[in-house]
Design an enzyme around this catalytic site. Structure first.
Site, PDB file in Angstrom:
ATOM      1  N   ASP A 237      95.929 -37.674  -6.247  1.00 43.15           N
ATOM      2  CA  ASP A 237      96.433 -37.531  -4.886  1.00 43.15           C
ATOM      3  C   ASP A 237      95.493 -38.249  -3.920  1.00 43.15           C
ATOM      4  O   ASP A 237      94.330 -38.518  -4.245  1.00 43.15           O
ATOM      5  CB  ASP A 237      96.510 -36.055  -4.489  1.00 43.15           C
ATOM      6  CG  ASP A 237      97.399 -35.246  -5.403  1.00 43.15           C
ATOM      7  OD1 ASP A 237      98.430 -35.780  -5.840  1.00 43.15           O
ATOM      8  OD2 ASP A 237      97.049 -34.082  -5.679  1.00 43.15           O
ATOM      9  N   ASP A 276     100.176 -40.255  -7.339  1.00 43.71           N
ATOM     10  CA  ASP A 276     100.768 -38.927  -7.205  1.00 43.71           C
ATOM     11  C   ASP A 276     101.000 -38.663  -5.718  1.00 43.71           C
ATOM     12  O   ASP A 276     101.535 -39.506  -5.009  1.00 43.71           O
ATOM     13  CB  ASP A 276      99.894 -37.874  -7.874  1.00 43.71           C
ATOM     14  CG  ASP A 276     100.642 -36.576  -8.164  1.00 43.71           C
ATOM     15  OD1 ASP A 276     101.884 -36.578  -8.116  1.00 43.71           O
ATOM     16  OD2 ASP A 276      99.992 -35.562  -8.440  1.00 43.71           O
ATOM     17  N   ASP A 280      98.783 -32.996  -1.232  1.00 39.39           N
ATOM     18  CA  ASP A 280      99.304 -31.892  -2.033  1.00 39.39           C
ATOM     19  C   ASP A 280      98.516 -30.628  -1.710  1.00 39.39           C
ATOM     20  O   ASP A 280      97.273 -30.646  -1.669  1.00 39.39           O
ATOM     21  CB  ASP A 280      99.208 -32.206  -3.520  1.00 39.39           C
ATOM     22  CG  ASP A 280     100.341 -33.113  -3.990  1.00 39.39           C
ATOM     23  OD1 ASP A 280     101.092 -33.618  -3.132  1.00 39.39           O
ATOM     24  OD2 ASP A 280     100.464 -33.329  -5.213  1.00 39.39           O
ATOM     25  N   ARG A 332     109.740 -35.360  -1.436  1.00 39.28           N
ATOM     26  CA  ARG A 332     108.728 -34.340  -1.124  1.00 39.28           C
ATOM     27  C   ARG A 332     108.281 -34.469   0.334  1.00 39.28           C
ATOM     28  O   ARG A 332     107.126 -34.740   0.625  1.00 39.28           O
ATOM     29  CB  ARG A 332     107.534 -34.431  -2.065  1.00 39.28           C
ATOM     30  CG  ARG A 332     107.888 -34.274  -3.528  1.00 39.28           C
ATOM     31  CD  ARG A 332     106.647 -34.313  -4.417  1.00 39.28           C
ATOM     32  NE  ARG A 332     107.007 -34.146  -5.828  1.00 39.28           N
ATOM     33  CZ  ARG A 332     106.149 -34.180  -6.843  1.00 39.28           C
ATOM     34  NH1 ARG A 332     104.864 -34.376  -6.579  1.00 39.28           N
ATOM     35  NH2 ARG A 332     106.558 -34.025  -8.077  1.00 39.28           N
TER      36      ARG A 332
END
Length: 461
Positions: A237, A276, A280, A332
């Site tokens: 991330d 990714d 997050d 997302r």
């Protein structure tokens, strides 16, 4: 002291005109901690020093809950530093990347220029080959675990073990660990490339005014049972918030730069995924505000909650997402499990063949989406902006849509979704946000304000 915008000033700002009097910007300065300058920062501009000492305003989202979020605003001169290299960043955060997460001393770190996570101890650039275990080669991995040969079971054996060791070596190099009571703020043009800021098991962290570029995974994992055809999965991330509280992520830009996912090869019939998430928030993290950020040209952005397992995440994962620009991104935006997540006054510019969804309604999620503006390509149906990942409810109101260059109009996204999908989602997520610094903007004004102001090098002054 905070200045109040008059109605005339606000209109002038939104229309791009200059008010007759010197106008404050839409976000006026917030509280500062009174600390002396340090030798490391005495050459910085007044505005840069001011930005570094700012704290999250009262009531500005979930990160204002409890003690609030002040980061390293009270850092003493000896913990107020400017970092220009990876080594200097690690030193500023405590001196040892392996233990920096445990350093809770208030610290204020200014990032100047470009810091590359692939910078070796001698300053030379490292490659993926430099970080690979001697027993790992991608061509051998592909030959060994081709589903036509290996079958659709998880990889195991010496090559997979070598890949795991390679991942550990890259993690030690490119994951930068951040401790409690820290502010990391970029000077104009500051960039973090090829690295992950890891905020894990800590509290009270501020990250502002940074451009985060290409946090690439050299050693993605092949997951043959992920989806119908399997998938490659990265663990890198750009910012990861885990098991932490009171975190403010503000005025940053997230991008893959000149290494987009669309440029990656295809292996086993699936894209070789080296990126990714952008931001997050997982593993019981909570009390996070993500404001005025710009996410551009990326696939996976905001994952809130990493598992469908009912357990420690229940009552956690409380996040506010406001005044962000989601530009040419795919999914997302956010995807949520369990948490009470307030999503308001964001601008979404979405389209293209690879677009998937905006709001992911996951297990026991409680998203409250209000006054968001969606600029859509002609092929994107408003009913497809929502995706059901096992949730049951979504509060959605005040959305406006401009589709394919047509006029902007209010659209009930939940009704559009329920008209074409089964089962229906309930219209009541079961809560109403109270932690909002200012009144919610009328939706038609959102793109006029968010577009010019979201992202790095557009901070309040």
């Amino acid at each position: 002291m905070r200045r109040v915008l008059t109605g005339a000033t606000m209109v002038a700002l939104l229309l791009g005109a200059a008010p007759a009097a010197a106008a404050p910007r839409p976000e006026a300065p917030v509280a500062l901690a009174a600390r002396p300058d340090s030798p490391a920062t005495d050459r910085l501009s007044v505005s840069a020093r001011h930005l570094g000492r700012q704290v999250l305003p009262e009531r500005d989202g979930w990160a204002a809950e409890g003690p609030g979020t002040t980061g390293g605003s009270t850092a003493a001169p000896e913990r107020t530093t400017v970092a220009r290299t990876r080594a200097e960043l690690v030193a500023a955060l405590g001196g040892d990347n392996a233990t920096n997460a445990t350093d809770a001393t208030p610290k204020l770190v200014y990032v100047d220029g470009v810091i590359d996570g692939f910078e070796g101890p001698d300053g030379a650039a490292l490659s993926c080959a430099d970080l690979a275990d001697p027993a790992y080669r991608l061509d051998a991995y592909l030959a060994a675990y081709d589903p036509a040969v290996w079958g659709r079971v998880a990889p195991s054996g010496p090559l997979e073990e070598a890949r795991v060791r390679s991942v550990a070596a890259q993690t030690r190099q490119t994951q930068i660990n951040v401790g409690s009571n820290t502010t990391i703020v970029g000077l104009r043009g500051a960039r973090l490339t090829g690295l992950t800021l890891m905020i894990d098991r800590v509290s009270n962290v501020i990250v502002r005014n940074l451009t985060l570029v290409d946090a690439r995974d050299c050693f993605p994992a092949w997951s043959p049972t992920d989806g119908e055809a399997g998938n490659w999965n990265s663990q890198c991330d750009q910012i990861s918030v885990r098991r932490s509280e009171n975190v403010w992520i503000d005025h940053n830009t997230f991008t893959d730069g000149d290494n987009p996912d669309s440029a990656q090869p295809v292996h086993f019939g699936r894209p070789y995924q080296v990126h990714d998430g952008s931001l997050d928030i997982t593993h019981t993290a909570s009390l996070v505000t993500a404001s005025w950020n710009r996410f551009t040209g990326r696939d996976k952005l905001l994952l809130i909650g990493s598992s469908n397992t009912v357990g420690p995440d229940v009552g956690r994962l409380r996040v506010t997402v406001h005044h962000n620009l989601f530009d040419g991104v795919l999914q997302r935006l956010p995807r949520v499990r369990f948490g009470q997540v307030d999503v308001y006054n964001n601008h979404y510019r979405l389209g293209g063949d690879d677009f998937q969804y905006a709001l992911g309604v996951g297990v026991q999620s409680a998203i409250y989406a209000q006054n968001n503006f969606f600029t859509l390509g002609a092929a994107v149906d408003p009913g497809d902006l929502i995706y059901d990942w096992g949730g049951t409810a979504l509060t959605e109101r005040g959305s406006w849509v401009r589709r394919g260059g047509g006029p902007a109009r209010p659209v009930d996204l939940l009704a559009a979704y329920n008209a074409t999908h089964d089962p229906d989602l309930s219209a009541d997520a079961g809560w109403t946000p109270t932690l909002r610094r200012d009144p919610v903007l009328p939706t038609p004004l959102v793109p006029l304000l968010v577009g010019p102001r979201a992202g790095a090098d557009r901070p309040p002054t």
